[in-house]
Design an enzyme around this catalytic site. Sequence first.
Site, PDB file in Angstrom:
ATOM      1  N   ASN A  15       0.840  -1.210   0.000  1.00  0.00           N
ATOM      2  CA  ASN A  15       0.000   0.000   0.000  1.00  0.00           C
ATOM      3  C   ASN A  15       0.870   1.253   0.000  1.00  0.00           C
ATOM      4  OD1 ASN A  15      -3.060  -0.368   0.186  1.00  0.00           O
ATOM      5  ND2 ASN A  15      -2.292  -1.964   1.523  1.00  0.00           N
ATOM      6  N   ARG A  66       3.871   1.375  25.526  1.00  0.00           N
ATOM      7  CA  ARG A  66       3.400   1.984  24.277  1.00  0.00           C
ATOM      8  C   ARG A  66       3.699   3.478  24.259  1.00  0.00           C
ATOM      9  NH1 ARG A  66       0.283  -1.392  21.154  1.00  0.00           N
ATOM     10  NH2 ARG A  66      -0.547  -3.250  22.185  1.00  0.00           N
ATOM     11  N   ARG A  92       0.935  -2.112  14.655  1.00  0.00           N
ATOM     12  CA  ARG A  92       0.954  -1.789  16.077  1.00  0.00           C
ATOM     13  C   ARG A  92      -0.250  -0.897  16.394  1.00  0.00           C
ATOM     14  NH1 ARG A  92       3.418  -5.355  18.393  1.00  0.00           N
ATOM     15  NH2 ARG A  92       3.587  -4.070  20.254  1.00  0.00           N
ATOM     16  N   ASN A 108      -6.030   5.381   7.739  1.00  0.00           N
ATOM     17  CA  ASN A 108      -5.660   3.970   7.791  1.00  0.00           C
ATOM     18  C   ASN A 108      -6.461   3.209   6.747  1.00  0.00           C
ATOM     19  OD1 ASN A 108      -4.462   1.523   8.891  1.00  0.00           O
ATOM     20  ND2 ASN A 108      -6.463   1.093   9.808  1.00  0.00           N
ATOM     21  N   HIS A 110      -8.039  -0.586   6.073  1.00  0.00           N
ATOM     22  CA  HIS A 110      -8.392  -1.812   6.787  1.00  0.00           C
ATOM     23  C   HIS A 110      -9.032  -2.772   5.796  1.00  0.00           C
ATOM     24  CE1 HIS A 110      -9.605  -4.305  10.185  1.00  0.00           C
ATOM     25  NE2 HIS A 110     -10.795  -4.389   9.636  1.00  0.00           N
ATOM     26  N   THR A 142      -9.057   7.267  14.706  1.00  0.00           N
ATOM     27  CA  THR A 142      -9.468   7.826  16.005  1.00  0.00           C
ATOM     28  C   THR A 142      -8.939   6.866  17.075  1.00  0.00           C
ATOM     29  OG1 THR A 142     -11.523   6.548  15.960  1.00  0.00           O
ATOM     30  CG2 THR A 142     -11.583   8.780  15.002  1.00  0.00           C
ATOM     31  N   ASP A 146     -10.050   0.882  14.364  1.00  0.00           N
ATOM     32  CA  ASP A 146     -10.784   0.661  13.097  1.00  0.00           C
ATOM     33  C   ASP A 146     -12.186   1.277  13.140  1.00  0.00           C
ATOM     34  OD1 ASP A 146      -9.424  -2.705  13.081  1.00  0.00           O
ATOM     35  OD2 ASP A 146      -8.581  -0.830  12.304  1.00  0.00           O
TER      36      ASP A 146
HETATM   37  C1  GRF Z   1      -3.208  -5.126   3.851  1.00  0.00           C
HETATM   38  O1  GRF Z   1      -4.240  -6.084   3.733  1.00  0.00           O
HETATM   39  C2  GRF Z   1      -3.745  -3.934   4.624  1.00  0.00           C
HETATM   40  O2  GRF Z   1      -5.125  -3.748   4.439  1.00  0.00           O
HETATM   41  C3  GRF Z   1      -3.456  -4.286   6.034  1.00  0.00           C
HETATM   42  O3  GRF Z   1      -2.156  -4.864   5.965  1.00  0.00           O
HETATM   43  C4  GRF Z   1      -2.091  -5.671   4.761  1.00  0.00           C
HETATM   44  C5  GRF Z   1      -0.717  -5.634   4.166  1.00  0.00           C
HETATM   45  O4  GRF Z   1      -0.518  -4.354   3.642  1.00  0.00           O
HETATM   46  N1  GRF Z   1      -3.514  -3.128   6.889  1.00  0.00           N
HETATM   47  P1  GRF Z   1       0.860  -3.942   2.862  1.00  0.00           P
HETATM   48  O5  GRF Z   1       1.052  -4.898   1.706  1.00  0.00           O
HETATM   49  O6  GRF Z   1       1.999  -4.059   3.858  1.00  0.00           O
HETATM   50  O7  GRF Z   1       0.586  -2.548   2.414  1.00  0.00           O
END
Ligand code: GRF
Length: 197
Positions: A15, A66, A92, A108, A110, A142, A146
């Site tokens: 992504n 954290r 995380r 984000n 999801h 937020t 999610d």
């Molecule tokens: C993806 O499915 C994304 O939706 C989730 O992590 C997975 C891997 O994402 N949050 P990437 O290939 O590291 O971007």
Amino acid sequence: MSKRVAIFISGGGSNMRALVASMTGEHPARPALVISNNADAGGIAWARAQGIATEVVDHRPFKGDRTAFESEIAARLAPHAIDLICLAGFMRVLTAGFVTPWQGRMLNIHPSLLPKYRGLDTHARALAAGETEAGCTVHEVTPALDDGPILGQARVPVLPGDTPQTLAARVLEQEHILYPAVLRRFAQGDHTQVMLP
Ligand code: GRF
């Protein structure tokens, strides 16, 4: 003045790579930093090769503290004058202490059609529930996991014989279209939802 974007990753960063590839020409944003909690994240090596600044903050030495982990992340962000944060496969959970100051400037992606299937193992859960469609959601972050305002969704069919892996691959293709489309709008202040197809 284009918006400076920090992208948070934990793994391969597919992504992140799609977002970076989209931020060219007239796009109102540019990638300024890729940060990961995992020094071995494939996305870090890729970003470095692209000439993008990178930071690694391994969460393990913080032993579950954290707040201390997030303080270090904030310290690494500070010199880069970041305007927007995109979480992209970042694994995380971030506390309200970190999220609240960034609320409204933090996105984000999801891999489910929120509000369905918050949390992990979304594809296996959707298949177990007999869903006929699945997909992904880009939302504002937020403090609740999610749960923020939805900025875009992409839907895919669940096909006979789908496994969590085959469904994940179909959804991931859409993630790479949806997230850049949402970021392009969000970076110019347009919160109109992107709904695909
Ligand atoms: C993806 O499915 C994304 O939706 C989730 O992590 C997975 C891997 O994402 N949050 P990437 O290939 O590291 O971007």
